[in-house]
Design an enzyme around this catalytic site. Structure first.
Site, short mmCIF file in Angstrom:
data_model
loop_
_atom_site.label_atom_id
_atom_site.label_comp_id
_atom_site.label_asym_id
_atom_site.label_seq_id
_atom_site.Cartn_x
_atom_site.Cartn_y
_atom_site.Cartn_z
N ILE A 152 -14.50 44.38 -1.29
CA ILE A 152 -14.40 42.91 -1.80
C ILE A 152 -15.11 41.80 -0.80
CG2 ILE A 152 -13.29 41.04 -3.12
CD1 ILE A 152 -13.22 43.51 -4.63
N ARG A 155 -18.74 33.53 0.91
CA ARG A 155 -17.87 33.39 -0.53
C ARG A 155 -18.59 32.59 -1.19
NH1 ARG A 155 -11.49 32.44 0.82
NH2 ARG A 155 -11.03 33.48 -0.96
N PRO A 156 -19.71 33.14 -1.93
CA PRO A 156 -20.44 32.21 -2.83
C PRO A 156 -19.69 31.70 -4.16
CG PRO A 156 -21.27 34.49 -2.88
CD PRO A 156 -20.02 34.24 -1.99
N ILE A 157 -20.31 30.51 -4.76
CA ILE A 157 -19.50 29.98 -5.91
C ILE A 157 -20.71 30.23 -6.89
CG2 ILE A 157 -17.60 29.05 -5.17
CD1 ILE A 157 -19.16 26.54 -5.88
N ARG A 197 -0.09 28.44 4.49
CA ARG A 197 -0.50 28.23 3.12
C ARG A 197 -0.23 29.12 2.12
NH1 ARG A 197 -6.23 29.33 3.77
NH2 ARG A 197 -5.78 29.19 1.35
N LYS A 223 0.93 32.57 -5.64
CA LYS A 223 0.27 31.60 -4.66
C LYS A 223 -1.04 31.37 -5.68
CE LYS A 223 -3.10 31.42 -0.89
NZ LYS A 223 -4.24 32.18 -1.42
N ASN A 224 -1.88 32.53 -5.94
CA ASN A 224 -3.12 32.52 -6.61
C ASN A 224 -2.87 32.11 -8.18
OD1 ASN A 224 -4.19 32.84 -4.13
ND2 ASN A 224 -4.54 35.21 -4.39
N ARG A 280 -9.42 26.98 -0.54
CA ARG A 280 -10.53 27.53 -1.56
C ARG A 280 -10.30 27.16 -2.88
NH1 ARG A 280 -15.05 29.64 -1.17
NH2 ARG A 280 -15.60 31.03 -2.78
N ASP A 326 -6.27 41.42 -0.71
CA ASP A 326 -5.43 40.94 0.00
C ASP A 326 -4.22 41.58 0.80
OD1 ASP A 326 -6.70 38.50 -0.72
OD2 ASP A 326 -5.33 38.19 -2.66
N CYS A 381 -9.79 30.62 3.59
CA CYS A 381 -10.01 31.65 4.53
C CYS A 381 -11.37 32.12 5.00
CB CYS A 381 -9.09 32.96 4.34
SG CYS A 381 -7.47 32.45 4.30
N GLN A 438 -21.58 32.43 -9.39
CA GLN A 438 -21.04 32.75 -10.70
C GLN A 438 -20.28 31.50 -11.57
OE1 GLN A 438 -22.20 35.76 -11.97
NE2 GLN A 438 -23.23 35.46 -10.06
N1 EPU Z 1 -18.46 36.28 -5.48
C1 EPU Z 1 -19.66 36.10 -5.54
N2 EPU Z 1 -19.99 35.03 -6.31
C2 EPU Z 1 -19.32 34.08 -6.87
C3 EPU Z 1 -17.72 34.20 -6.82
C4 EPU Z 1 -17.36 35.50 -5.99
O1 EPU Z 1 -20.64 36.65 -5.17
O2 EPU Z 1 -19.60 33.01 -7.63
C5 EPU Z 1 -17.85 37.62 -4.73
C6 EPU Z 1 -17.24 36.98 -3.55
O3 EPU Z 1 -17.88 36.80 -2.53
C7 EPU Z 1 -16.38 38.45 -3.55
C8 EPU Z 1 -16.06 39.00 -4.84
O4 EPU Z 1 -17.09 38.34 -5.77
O5 EPU Z 1 -17.35 39.32 -2.52
C9 EPU Z 1 -14.74 38.38 -5.30
O6 EPU Z 1 -14.62 37.24 -5.31
P1 EPU Z 1 -13.45 36.45 -6.14
O7 EPU Z 1 -14.28 35.26 -6.79
O8 EPU Z 1 -12.72 37.24 -7.11
O9 EPU Z 1 -12.53 35.60 -5.07
P2 EPU Z 1 -11.71 34.29 -5.08
O10 EPU Z 1 -11.57 33.99 -6.45
O11 EPU Z 1 -12.72 33.38 -4.35
C10 EPU Z 1 -9.45 35.25 -5.09
C11 EPU Z 1 -8.23 34.52 -4.39
C12 EPU Z 1 -8.42 35.56 -2.87
C13 EPU Z 1 -8.49 37.22 -3.26
C14 EPU Z 1 -9.75 37.33 -4.12
C15 EPU Z 1 -9.94 38.56 -4.38
C16 EPU Z 1 -7.64 32.48 -5.02
C17 EPU Z 1 -7.27 31.15 -4.55
N3 EPU Z 1 -8.11 33.41 -4.09
O12 EPU Z 1 -10.44 34.55 -4.37
O13 EPU Z 1 -7.22 35.46 -2.18
O14 EPU Z 1 -8.75 37.68 -1.96
O15 EPU Z 1 -9.65 36.43 -5.27
O16 EPU Z 1 -8.68 39.19 -5.15
O17 EPU Z 1 -7.01 33.05 -6.12
C18 EPU Z 1 -5.71 35.30 -0.47
O18 EPU Z 1 -4.73 35.04 -1.24
O19 EPU Z 1 -5.56 35.49 0.74
C19 EPU Z 1 -6.99 35.29 -0.96
C20 EPU Z 1 -8.31 35.06 -0.10
#
Ligand code: EPU
Length: 428
Positions: A326, A121-123, A396, A22-23, A92, A304, A116, A125
């Site tokens: 995380i 879950r900030p963006i 999903r 999925k991811n 997401r 996860d 979820c 970065q």
């Molecule tokens: N973070 C920040 N700033 C950012 C981005 C992330 O502070 O700009 C923090 C997040 O809040 C979190 C950590 O960094 O504490 C890691 O977040 P990451 O960006 O790695 O997560 P993501 O890319 O939003 C993906 C998966 C998630 C999985 C996480 C961690 C996808 C679509 N989602 O999320 O999958 O938990 O990586 O491995 O790829 C799931 O499949 O159930 C799921 C939630």
């Protein structure tokens, strides 16, 4: 609206085939925007997130043709259409349209992503990366506006190791002028899969799988054919289910190296794990010993799998501690497990699970995707019938989960909810 019913007490046996990741899928589909000709992706999981992204590709003018688990994407007539609302809020990963559209059109307007609820879950970065490449980023009424005159390679140090930011910056940088270096990059297998697709499209990327990724921008990218990697989280979920309620279960189409942290913990608990060629055998012996887990970035224990693993710890002898570094707020499944008789305390962000207890069937609600997986595992272990609502989260991310569990010998089925149940669900 449907609910899932799980009758506990049926031992899992046999073989289950794992679907595409999925991811990875949710990044590979937006990545196709960057190509100038047809991209074919094989082995996609048949889950709602994948179809939502297919619809979004069509909204911006792409031709998307499905043939089972294969998709052909013709990006020729894609335009930089704003996507401020609608389907982008459903998941997401719609944030990958930011990097891909920025890379292709030098602009993107995308609504803030959904997905979820796991706490903040900030963006930031992702945005820091786009800005370093020369884009101006503003947030206007809940949509992110990204515009660049030109994208120029840059050195970007990620303050947090982020899967999404690493992929999004790669997508924006593959066609930028000059060299981009991403430092403190994430190393998850899904990142390698996306980089493999981009490389097959003509991108020049080195160092994926390490924490420094080097990208030399190229002026254009072409179509290609790509086969997705297997879903390590789906495989891990079935491995946990097998340890919790199985006798001997073979998990087929798996890269066991992607799951070393989970397999090590299962072995520590006393589960027999045999790694074969693209297969895993999980043989559960009772009683299981409790262990502690702490989630970390790859190759550490995946966040996860933390939720289904918490369920497994309810049957182990003594106390197990689960700490999610995380997403410290990824704990919503715990209240539901308590309804099923689990004894779990939350202290300082850790869940302390006392075992062994016999779970009892109850009416529970999946509040997010992996919470749903945790409740299904609980249902398999419980006395009597567990009724799970919130299936839209589970659908999903898990392809044909009812069918796959039934093939393993579980008694799992879906029923339409009546009006009263729907009202109760909506008010809960
Ligand atoms: N973070 C920040 N700033 C950012 C981005 C992330 O502070 O700009 C923090 C997040 O809040 C979190 C950590 O960094 O504490 C890691 O977040 P990451 O960006 O790695 O997560 P993501 O890319 O939003 C993906 C998966 C998630 C999985 C996480 C961690 C996808 C679509 N989602 O999320 O999958 O938990 O990586 O491995 O790829 C799931 O499949 O159930 C799921 C939630």
């Amino acid at each position: 609206m449907q609910k899932m019913l799980v009758e506990g007490g049926h031992t899992l046996n046999g073989k289950v085939r794992i679907s595409g990741a999925k991811n990875s899928a949710v990044a590979l589909l937006p990545a196709a925007i960057l190509a100038d000709s047809d991209v074919t992706i094989e082995g996609l999981p048949e889950i709602s997130d994948v179809y939502t992204l297919g619809d979004l590709l069509e909204e911006i003018g792409g031709k998307v043709m499905w043939n089972g688990q294969t998709v052909h994407i013709d990006p020729e007539h894609m335009i930089s259409m704003p996507l401020p609302n609608g389907k982008v809020k459903k998941l997401r990963a719609s944030y990958y349209f930011m990097g891909a559209m920025l890379g292709k059109f030098k602009q993107a307007v995308i609504g803030l992503p959904g997905g979820c609820h796991l706490g903040p879950r900030p963006i930031d970065q992702h945005i820091k990366g786009f800005e370093a490449l020369g884009a101006k980023v503003t947030n206007e009424q809940g949509a992110i506006y990204i515009r660049a005159e030109e994208l120029t390679g840059a050195r970007i140090y990620l303050d947090v190791v982020s899967v999404g930011a690493t992929i999004n910056i790669m997508l924006a940088a593959v066609k930028a002028k000059g060299k981009t270096i991403i430092e403190n990059a994430a190393k998850e297998p899904e990142i390698i899969d996306v980089a493999t697709l981009l490389t097959n499209m003509g991108a020049q990327i080195k160092g994926v799988g390490t924490d420094v990724i080097r990208i030399e921008g190229v002026p254009s990218l072409h179509g290609c054919r790509h086969t997705i990697i297997p879903d390590r989280i789906e495989a891990g979920t079935y491995a946990i289910a097998a340890a919790a309620a199985g006798n001997e279960v073979v998990i087929d189409n798996v890269i066991s190296q992607h799951l070393e942290s989970l397999l090590a913990k299962l072995r520590e608990m006393g589960v027999t794990v045999e790694e074969g060629d693209e297969q895993l055998l999980i043989a559960s012996k009772q009683p299981l010993k409790s262990v502690d887990i702490k989630t970390l970035v790859y190759p550490g224990f995946p966040t996860d799998l933390q939720q289904p693993f918490t369920t497994l710890l309810t049957k182990t002898v003594n106390t197990g501690v689960v700490t999610d570094t995380i997403y410290s707020a990824r704990l919503k499944h715990i209240d539901e497990l308590r309804r099923m008789n689990a004894i779990i305390k939350v202290e300082g962000g850790s869940a302390i699970i006392s075992g062994p207890v016999q779970l009892e069937g109850a009416r529970v609600k999946a509040t997010d995707l992996r919470a749903g997986a945790a409740l299904i595992v609980a249902g398999l272990m419980a006395n009597g019938i567990t009724e799970i609502t919130g299936l839209e989260h589970i659908d999903r991310g898990y392809e044909k989960i009812t069918e796959k569990l039934t093939d393993l010998g579980a008694n799992v089925w879906r029923e339409e909810m009546n009006d009263q149940e729907i009202e109760q669900f909506q008010n809960s």
